[in-house]
Design an enzyme around this catalytic site. Structure first.
Site, PDB file in Angstrom:
ATOM      1  N   GLU A  44     -89.204  -1.735  73.813  1.00 33.22           N
ATOM      2  CA  GLU A  44     -88.412  -0.691  73.856  1.00 33.22           C
ATOM      3  C   GLU A  44     -88.230   0.791  73.260  1.00 33.22           C
ATOM      4  O   GLU A  44     -87.829   0.854  72.219  1.00 33.22           O
ATOM      5  CB  GLU A  44     -86.481  -0.863  74.501  1.00 33.22           C
ATOM      6  CG  GLU A  44     -85.541  -0.797  74.750  1.00 33.22           C
ATOM      7  CD  GLU A  44     -83.869  -0.583  74.572  1.00 33.22           C
ATOM      8  OE1 GLU A  44     -84.155  -1.842  73.934  1.00 33.22           O
ATOM      9  OE2 GLU A  44     -83.419  -0.337  74.540  1.00 33.22           O
ATOM     10  N   ARG A  48     -84.912   8.987  75.610  1.00 38.18           N
ATOM     11  CA  ARG A  48     -84.126   9.669  75.010  1.00 38.18           C
ATOM     12  C   ARG A  48     -85.247  11.102  74.788  1.00 38.18           C
ATOM     13  O   ARG A  48     -84.771  12.153  73.625  1.00 38.18           O
ATOM     14  CB  ARG A  48     -83.029   9.374  72.871  1.00 38.18           C
ATOM     15  CG  ARG A  48     -82.764   8.082  74.045  1.00 38.18           C
ATOM     16  CD  ARG A  48     -81.126   7.981  72.711  1.00 38.18           C
ATOM     17  NE  ARG A  48     -81.088   6.217  72.850  1.00 38.18           N
ATOM     18  CZ  ARG A  48     -80.631   5.383  72.240  1.00 38.18           C
ATOM     19  NH1 ARG A  48     -80.587   6.028  71.220  1.00 38.18           N
ATOM     20  NH2 ARG A  48     -80.552   4.419  73.028  1.00 38.18           N
ATOM     21  N   THR A  72     -82.206   3.028  77.399  1.00 37.42           N
ATOM     22  CA  THR A  72     -81.674   4.027  77.788  1.00 37.42           C
ATOM     23  C   THR A  72     -82.055   4.412  79.283  1.00 37.42           C
ATOM     24  O   THR A  72     -81.625   5.629  79.572  1.00 37.42           O
ATOM     25  CB  THR A  72     -81.952   4.788  76.984  1.00 37.42           C
ATOM     26  OG1 THR A  72     -81.793   4.985  75.535  1.00 37.42           O
ATOM     27  CG2 THR A  72     -80.485   6.467  77.031  1.00 37.42           C
ATOM     28  N   LYS A 132     -78.261  -7.897  77.523  1.00 34.51           N
ATOM     29  CA  LYS A 132     -78.019  -7.287  75.796  1.00 34.51           C
ATOM     30  C   LYS A 132     -76.587  -6.686  75.805  1.00 34.51           C
ATOM     31  O   LYS A 132     -75.657  -7.283  77.179  1.00 34.51           O
ATOM     32  CB  LYS A 132     -78.662  -5.420  76.324  1.00 34.51           C
ATOM     33  CG  LYS A 132     -78.282  -4.448  75.148  1.00 34.51           C
ATOM     34  CD  LYS A 132     -79.103  -3.622  74.852  1.00 34.51           C
ATOM     35  CE  LYS A 132     -78.479  -2.023  74.559  1.00 34.51           C
ATOM     36  NZ  LYS A 132     -78.936  -1.202  74.566  1.00 34.51           N
TER      37      LYS A 132
HETATM   38  C1  3PG Z   1     -79.721   2.437  70.149  1.00 37.42           C
HETATM   39  O1  3PG Z   1     -78.673   2.884  70.947  1.00 37.42           O
HETATM   40  O2  3PG Z   1     -80.663   3.172  69.596  1.00 37.42           O
HETATM   41  C2  3PG Z   1     -80.009   0.925  69.707  1.00 37.42           C
HETATM   42  O3  3PG Z   1     -78.944  -0.055  69.972  1.00 37.42           O
HETATM   43  C3  3PG Z   1     -80.193   0.812  68.610  1.00 37.42           C
HETATM   44  O4  3PG Z   1     -79.606   0.271  67.326  1.00 37.42           O
HETATM   45  P1  3PG Z   1     -79.877   1.020  65.583  1.00 37.42           P
HETATM   46  O5  3PG Z   1     -80.061   2.216  65.353  1.00 37.42           O
HETATM   47  O6  3PG Z   1     -78.836   0.243  65.686  1.00 37.42           O
HETATM   48  O7  3PG Z   1     -80.746  -0.425  65.759  1.00 37.42           O
END
Ligand code: 3PG
Length: 213
Positions: A44, A48, A72, A132
């Site tokens: 994924e 961002r 995202t 999710k």
């Molecule tokens: C995020 O929002 O970056 C993902 O959910 C990953 O979360 P994590 O950094 O806690 O694994």
């Protein structure tokens, strides 16, 4: 294959879906090769960074064996861009109604973020079964998913947010969890250093996690 079946394929490709934040296209390609080599093909790439779309396209075009996804994803505009870039799946943090309607019109399957029974039920009305669970640790952790299994048995989850090697096993032991998502397998410092062997080792360790589902 329908969208939920394709998501099932993505979510069972490995026990962990790496969640990555990357801006440099060459780094995205090298990092993805390392993740695939370590046994984690579904990746994924979050929207961002300014170059996230180009990173997704490069991974889709150049990394053999990768299943590149876009994370995202917040709008129909994001969906159009990642579809064009070659993303095979999309992930969102939540279930905004306009986003879900846009997903129904997009050829790329969306794994929408959920944290409540009501959100799951609303998605169920639209045909979603694969979702999710976000932010997993803060929203109730493995106990929450255990509680939801009996009243909402049709859902299959990818818990993400606060998941690590320490607690991944508590999720993966649940029959309604197909995989977990997490950023720990591609930490920013290793990406910056170009430590692809280090990332491959983290991926290999994560790929050996076992799941019940
Ligand atoms: C995020 O929002 O970056 C993902 O959910 C990953 O979360 P994590 O950094 O806690 O694994």
């Amino acid at each position: 294959m329908d969208k939920q079946a394709f998501l099932n394929h993505v979510m069972t490709a490995a026990p962990v879906v790496p969640v990555v934040i990357v801006n440099d296209v060459a780094q995205a390609v090298s990092m993805s090769r390392a993740l695939v080599a370590g046994g984690l093909p579904a990746i994924e790439i979050t929207l961002r960074t300014p170059n996230a779309i180009d990173c997704i396209k490069a991974v889709a075009d150049e990394v053999e064996g990768a299943i590149p996804g876009a994370g995202t994803v917040l709008s129909a505009e994001h969906m159009a861009a990642v579809e064009k870039a070659g993303a095979k799946f999309m992930v969102s943090p939540g279930t905004a109604p306009k986003l879900i309607d846009a997903a129904l019109d997009c050829s790329v399957p969306l794994l929408p973020g959920t944290a409540t029974a009501s959100e799951m039920m609303a998605l169920g009305e639209k045909g979603f079964t694969h979702v999710k669970f976000f932010p997993a640790e803060a929203a109730g952790g493995a106990d929450y998913l255990k509680s939801i299994a009996s009243p909402l048995p049709q859902f299959r989850f990818c818990p993400t947010g606060g998941v690590s090697m320490k607690n991944a096993g508590s999720y993966l032991s649940l029959p309604n969890v197909l995989c977990v998502g997490g950023s720990w397998v591609a930490p920013a410092n290793l990406v910056e250093e170009g430590d692809w062997a280090g990332i491959e080792a983290l991926a290999a360790e994560a790929s050996r996690l076992t799941r019940a589902a």
